[in-house]
Scaffold this motif. Structure first.
Motif, PDB file in Angstrom:
ATOM      1  N   PRO A 195       0.826  -1.215   0.000  1.00 31.58           N
ATOM      2  CA  PRO A 195       0.000   0.000   0.000  1.00 31.58           C
ATOM      3  C   PRO A 195       0.859   1.263   0.000  1.00 31.58           C
ATOM      4  CG  PRO A 195      -0.715  -1.558   1.692  1.00 31.58           C
ATOM      5  CD  PRO A 195       0.587  -2.063   1.176  1.00 31.58           C
ATOM      6  N   THR A 196       0.285   2.339  -0.486  1.00 33.62           N
ATOM      7  CA  THR A 196       1.006   3.607  -0.555  1.00 33.62           C
ATOM      8  C   THR A 196       1.026   4.267   0.816  1.00 33.62           C
ATOM      9  OG1 THR A 196       0.285   3.909  -2.841  1.00 33.62           O
ATOM     10  CG2 THR A 196       1.105   5.853  -1.679  1.00 33.62           C
ATOM     11  N   PRO A 197       2.213   4.580   1.347  1.00 36.95           N
ATOM     12  CA  PRO A 197       2.269   5.272   2.644  1.00 36.95           C
ATOM     13  C   PRO A 197       1.887   6.733   2.497  1.00 36.95           C
ATOM     14  CG  PRO A 197       4.471   5.023   1.747  1.00 36.95           C
ATOM     15  CD  PRO A 197       3.542   4.314   0.801  1.00 36.95           C
ATOM     16  N   ARG A 198       1.508   7.339   3.602  1.00 34.47           N
ATOM     17  CA  ARG A 198       1.169   8.757   3.602  1.00 34.47           C
ATOM     18  C   ARG A 198       2.423   9.561   3.904  1.00 34.47           C
ATOM     19  NH1 ARG A 198      -4.073  10.228   6.972  1.00 34.47           N
ATOM     20  NH2 ARG A 198      -3.585  12.196   5.897  1.00 34.47           N
ATOM     21  N   TRP A 199       2.793  10.436   2.959  1.00 38.93           N
ATOM     22  CA  TRP A 199       4.012  11.223   3.112  1.00 38.93           C
ATOM     23  C   TRP A 199       3.981  12.047   4.398  1.00 38.93           C
ATOM     24  CZ3 TRP A 199       4.982  16.406   0.281  1.00 38.93           C
ATOM     25  CH2 TRP A 199       6.278  16.868   0.567  1.00 38.93           C
ATOM     26  N   SER A 200       2.817  12.600   4.737  1.00 35.83           N
ATOM     27  CA  SER A 200       2.727  13.487   5.895  1.00 35.83           C
ATOM     28  C   SER A 200       2.947  12.753   7.213  1.00 35.83           C
ATOM     29  CB  SER A 200       1.361  14.181   5.924  1.00 35.83           C
ATOM     30  OG  SER A 200       0.325  13.222   6.010  1.00 35.83           O
ATOM     31  N   GLU A 201       2.935  11.418   7.191  1.00 38.69           N
ATOM     32  CA  GLU A 201       3.130  10.655   8.422  1.00 38.69           C
ATOM     33  C   GLU A 201       4.494   9.982   8.486  1.00 38.69           C
ATOM     34  OE1 GLU A 201      -0.127   7.949   8.573  1.00 38.69           O
ATOM     35  OE2 GLU A 201      -1.625   9.522   8.894  1.00 38.69           O
ATOM     36  N   VAL A 202       5.351  10.249   7.521  1.00 41.77           N
ATOM     37  CA  VAL A 202       6.679   9.635   7.492  1.00 41.77           C
ATOM     38  C   VAL A 202       7.579  10.313   8.516  1.00 41.77           C
ATOM     39  CG1 VAL A 202       8.712   9.221   6.057  1.00 41.77           C
ATOM     40  CG2 VAL A 202       6.433   9.039   5.062  1.00 41.77           C
ATOM     41  N   ARG A 203       8.424   9.526   9.167  1.00 43.12           N
ATOM     42  CA  ARG A 203       9.372  10.073  10.132  1.00 43.12           C
ATOM     43  C   ARG A 203      10.768   9.575   9.802  1.00 43.12           C
ATOM     44  NH1 ARG A 203       7.161  12.771  14.112  1.00 43.12           N
ATOM     45  NH2 ARG A 203       9.126  12.801  15.261  1.00 43.12           N
ATOM     46  N   LEU A 204      11.721  10.484   9.866  1.00 42.97           N
ATOM     47  CA  LEU A 204      13.121  10.120   9.672  1.00 42.97           C
ATOM     48  C   LEU A 204      13.623   9.313  10.864  1.00 42.97           C
ATOM     49  CD1 LEU A 204      14.411  13.516   8.268  1.00 42.97           C
ATOM     50  CD2 LEU A 204      14.794  11.301   7.159  1.00 42.97           C
ATOM     51  N   PRO A 205      14.665   8.492  10.672  1.00 46.62           N
ATOM     52  CA  PRO A 205      15.234   7.747  11.808  1.00 46.62           C
ATOM     53  C   PRO A 205      15.713   8.703  12.908  1.00 46.62           C
ATOM     54  CG  PRO A 205      16.076   6.898   9.727  1.00 46.62           C
ATOM     55  CD  PRO A 205      15.315   8.151   9.394  1.00 46.62           C
ATOM     56  N   LEU A 239      18.506  18.258   3.267  1.00 51.50           N
ATOM     57  CA  LEU A 239      17.385  18.109   2.331  1.00 51.50           C
ATOM     58  C   LEU A 239      16.246  17.243   2.889  1.00 51.50           C
ATOM     59  CD1 LEU A 239      16.010  18.415  -0.409  1.00 51.50           C
ATOM     60  CD2 LEU A 239      17.472  16.577  -1.282  1.00 51.50           C
ATOM     61  N   PRO A 240      16.494  16.052   3.475  1.00 49.51           N
ATOM     62  CA  PRO A 240      15.365  15.269   4.001  1.00 49.51           C
ATOM     63  C   PRO A 240      14.572  16.011   5.084  1.00 49.51           C
ATOM     64  CG  PRO A 240      17.313  13.881   3.790  1.00 49.51           C
ATOM     65  CD  PRO A 240      17.764  15.293   3.568  1.00 49.51           C
ATOM     66  N   VAL A 241      15.262  16.796   5.905  1.00 49.77           N
ATOM     67  CA  VAL A 241      14.562  17.560   6.937  1.00 49.77           C
ATOM     68  C   VAL A 241      13.722  18.654   6.294  1.00 49.77           C
ATOM     69  CG1 VAL A 241      14.815  18.791   9.110  1.00 49.77           C
ATOM     70  CG2 VAL A 241      16.527  17.093   8.443  1.00 49.77           C
ATOM     71  N   PHE A 242      14.247  19.273   5.241  1.00 51.06           N
ATOM     72  CA  PHE A 242      13.484  20.266   4.494  1.00 51.06           C
ATOM     73  C   PHE A 242      12.213  19.646   3.913  1.00 51.06           C
ATOM     74  CE2 PHE A 242      12.692  22.041   0.202  1.00 51.06           C
ATOM     75  CZ  PHE A 242      12.313  23.329   0.549  1.00 51.06           C
ATOM     76  N   LEU A 243      12.329  18.455   3.335  1.00 46.89           N
ATOM     77  CA  LEU A 243      11.152  17.777   2.792  1.00 46.89           C
ATOM     78  C   LEU A 243      10.149  17.447   3.887  1.00 46.89           C
ATOM     79  CD1 LEU A 243      12.866  15.332   0.250  1.00 46.89           C
ATOM     80  CD2 LEU A 243      11.664  17.470  -0.245  1.00 46.89           C
ATOM     81  N   GLN A 244      10.643  17.106   5.074  1.00 47.17           N
ATOM     82  CA  GLN A 244       9.732  16.830   6.185  1.00 47.17           C
ATOM     83  C   GLN A 244       9.064  18.103   6.681  1.00 47.17           C
ATOM     84  OE1 GLN A 244       9.158  13.860   5.511  1.00 47.17           O
ATOM     85  NE2 GLN A 244       9.057  13.180   7.635  1.00 47.17           N
ATOM     86  N   GLY A 245       9.745  19.228   6.534  1.00 44.89           N
ATOM     87  CA  GLY A 245       9.093  20.493   6.855  1.00 44.89           C
ATOM     88  C   GLY A 245       7.929  20.772   5.916  1.00 44.89           C
ATOM     89  N   ILE A 246       8.126  20.475   4.628  1.00 44.06           N
ATOM     90  CA  ILE A 246       7.033  20.633   3.661  1.00 44.06           C
ATOM     91  C   ILE A 246       5.892  19.685   4.007  1.00 44.06           C
ATOM     92  CG2 ILE A 246       6.387  20.308   1.242  1.00 44.06           C
ATOM     93  CD1 ILE A 246       9.147  21.258   0.460  1.00 44.06           C
ATOM     94  N   ALA A 247       6.234  18.438   4.362  1.00 44.99           N
ATOM     95  CA  ALA A 247       5.198  17.470   4.745  1.00 44.99           C
ATOM     96  C   ALA A 247       4.428  17.950   5.969  1.00 44.99           C
ATOM     97  CB  ALA A 247       5.835  16.111   5.021  1.00 44.99           C
ATOM     98  N   ALA A 283      13.918  24.346   9.616  1.00 48.64           N
ATOM     99  CA  ALA A 283      13.783  24.426  11.073  1.00 48.64           C
ATOM    100  C   ALA A 283      12.455  23.832  11.531  1.00 48.64           C
ATOM    101  CB  ALA A 283      13.897  25.883  11.521  1.00 48.64           C
ATOM    102  N   PHE A 284      11.393  24.096  10.767  1.00 47.14           N
ATOM    103  CA  PHE A 284      10.086  23.515  11.088  1.00 47.14           C
ATOM    104  C   PHE A 284      10.131  21.997  10.975  1.00 47.14           C
ATOM    105  CE2 PHE A 284       5.399  23.098   9.856  1.00 47.14           C
ATOM    106  CZ  PHE A 284       4.992  23.113  11.179  1.00 47.14           C
ATOM    107  N   GLY A 285      10.871  21.505   9.987  1.00 51.10           N
ATOM    108  CA  GLY A 285      11.022  20.059   9.848  1.00 51.10           C
ATOM    109  C   GLY A 285      11.717  19.443  11.052  1.00 51.10           C
ATOM    110  N   PHE A 286      12.762  20.096  11.555  1.00 47.64           N
ATOM    111  CA  PHE A 286      13.447  19.609  12.761  1.00 47.64           C
ATOM    112  C   PHE A 286      12.474  19.581  13.939  1.00 47.64           C
ATOM    113  CE2 PHE A 286      17.657  20.546  10.820  1.00 47.64           C
ATOM    114  CZ  PHE A 286      18.311  19.376  11.182  1.00 47.64           C
ATOM    115  N   TYR A 287      11.702  20.645  14.078  1.00 48.29           N
ATOM    116  CA  TYR A 287      10.751  20.707  15.191  1.00 48.29           C
ATOM    117  C   TYR A 287       9.705  19.604  15.100  1.00 48.29           C
ATOM    118  CZ  TYR A 287       6.728  22.210  17.902  1.00 48.29           C
ATOM    119  OH  TYR A 287       5.667  22.241  18.767  1.00 48.29           O
ATOM    120  N   GLU A 288       9.140  19.424  13.916  1.00 45.32           N
ATOM    121  CA  GLU A 288       8.083  18.428  13.755  1.00 45.32           C
ATOM    122  C   GLU A 288       8.605  17.004  13.946  1.00 45.32           C
ATOM    123  OE1 GLU A 288       4.510  18.559  12.723  1.00 45.32           O
ATOM    124  OE2 GLU A 288       4.938  20.352  13.886  1.00 45.32           O
ATOM    125  N   GLN A 289       9.829  16.765  13.545  1.00 41.83           N
ATOM    126  CA  GLN A 289      10.376  15.408  13.632  1.00 41.83           C
ATOM    127  C   GLN A 289      10.859  15.061  15.034  1.00 41.83           C
ATOM    128  OE1 GLN A 289      11.195  12.843  10.754  1.00 41.83           O
ATOM    129  NE2 GLN A 289       9.236  13.877  10.543  1.00 41.83           N
TER     130      GLN A 289
END
Length: 301
Positions: A195-205, A239-247, A283-289
């Motif tokens: 199944p396709t995962p939801r990008w907005s719920e992905v978390r970096l290690p 870059l991955p943290v930036f993408l997580q900020g967008i998510a 920075a928002f990506g760091f906070y959210e993760q």
């Protein structure tokens, strides 16, 4: 031959390998729409991997690499492998987890792989005048000459400093967009393996912040603005943290009135404000993760 042709996995791998080779070589030969063809190169590879497994994807990448070597030579083969084939195979192989796709580790690879390539390129060009920055400057000058633009009309030195990071960024964007597009198409047709995962719920290690932290420390201690390698490695690791900020922006805006307008204004701000907006989103990506407290299932955040 009959057994090979009757095996859907190997047929998919062969078709994907041929398609990827055509797209890549089309661009490398300077044919019309070559820019678009180049960045679409990983799409058939992801189609084989997400629909028929990493084995089919490895077969596709191997066939495409063999075609590159036979038709174009060694350097185009290396470009194809480094830019698309190897990282795409890593993303798919690391993403499958017991019948599902866990994008956390593949997302980390989108930062780690370009960093490894930049460091390897710096070592490879260490014996040339100017090192990696000199090679980037020469490539920019040659590209401007082909377009009929004099080098004095463009900030060549500034472009050379960020070119390696920019190439890593666009490669990561190409890989993520093509992977998502292939998964979406396969899921709609019922051919997706998971199944396709939801990008907005992905978390970096949880260990990932140590990498950009180390990159920032190295850049501040030894690099500075003049060190292209240190700066480029730091940027691609962010870059991955930036993408997580967008998510996170997409997740926070879900269900709100005027969401379309809000997202449109957000992306317009990214384009217009560029560097300050990218810093804020990262920075928002760091906070959210890692900074935001999460609630137990059924609770609120």
């Amino acid at each position: 031959m009959g057994g090979l042709l009757s095996n859907p996995r190997w047929l998919a791998g062969a078709a994907a390998g041929l398609a990827a080779a055509v797209l890549s070589l089309w661009a490398m030969r300077g044919l019309p729409l070559g820019f678009a063809a180049f960045w679409l190169t990983p799409l058939p590879l992801f189609g084989a991997g997400l629909g028929f497994g990493p084995g089919a994807m490895a077969a596709a990448a191997s066939l495409a690499a063999a075609i590159h070597l036979a038709v174009a030579g060694f350097l185009p083969t290396v470009v194809f492998l480094v830019a698309f084939a190897v990282p795409a195979l890593l993303l798919v192989s690391l993403g499958f987890r017991q019948g599902r796709i866990d994008p956390g580790l593949p997302l980390a690879v989108l930062g780690i792989w370009p960093a490894v390539v930049i460091i390897g390129s710096a070592v490879a060009f260490s014996g040339t005048p100017g090192g990696l920055e000199g090679a980037m400057r020469q490539a920019i000058t040659q590209g401007l000459a082909r377009m009929g633009t004099a080098p004095g009309q463009m900030p060549v030195d500034e472009l050379a400093q960020v070119m390696a990071a920019a190439l890593g960024f666009w490669s990561a964007v190409s890989l993520s967009v093509n992977g998502a597009a292939a998964q979406s198409a396969l899921a709609r047709s019922g051919l997706a393996l998971a199944p396709t995962p939801r990008w907005s719920e992905v978390r970096l290690p949880g260990w990932y912040p140590a990498l950009p932290g180390a990159g920032a420390a190295f850049w501040l201690a030894f690099g500075g603005e003049g060190n292209v390698v240190a700066l480029s490695v730091l940027l691609v690791l962010l870059l991955p943290v930036f993408l997580q900020g967008i998510a996170a922006v997409h997740r926070r805006s879900a269900g709100r009135p005027g969401r379309g307008f809000m997202l449109g204004a957000f992306y317009a701000g990214l384009v217009i404000l560029s560097v300050p907006a990218a810093i804020a989103v990262t920075a928002f990506g760091f906070y959210e993760q890692w900074g935001r407290r999460t609630s137990p299932p059924g609770g609120t955040t």
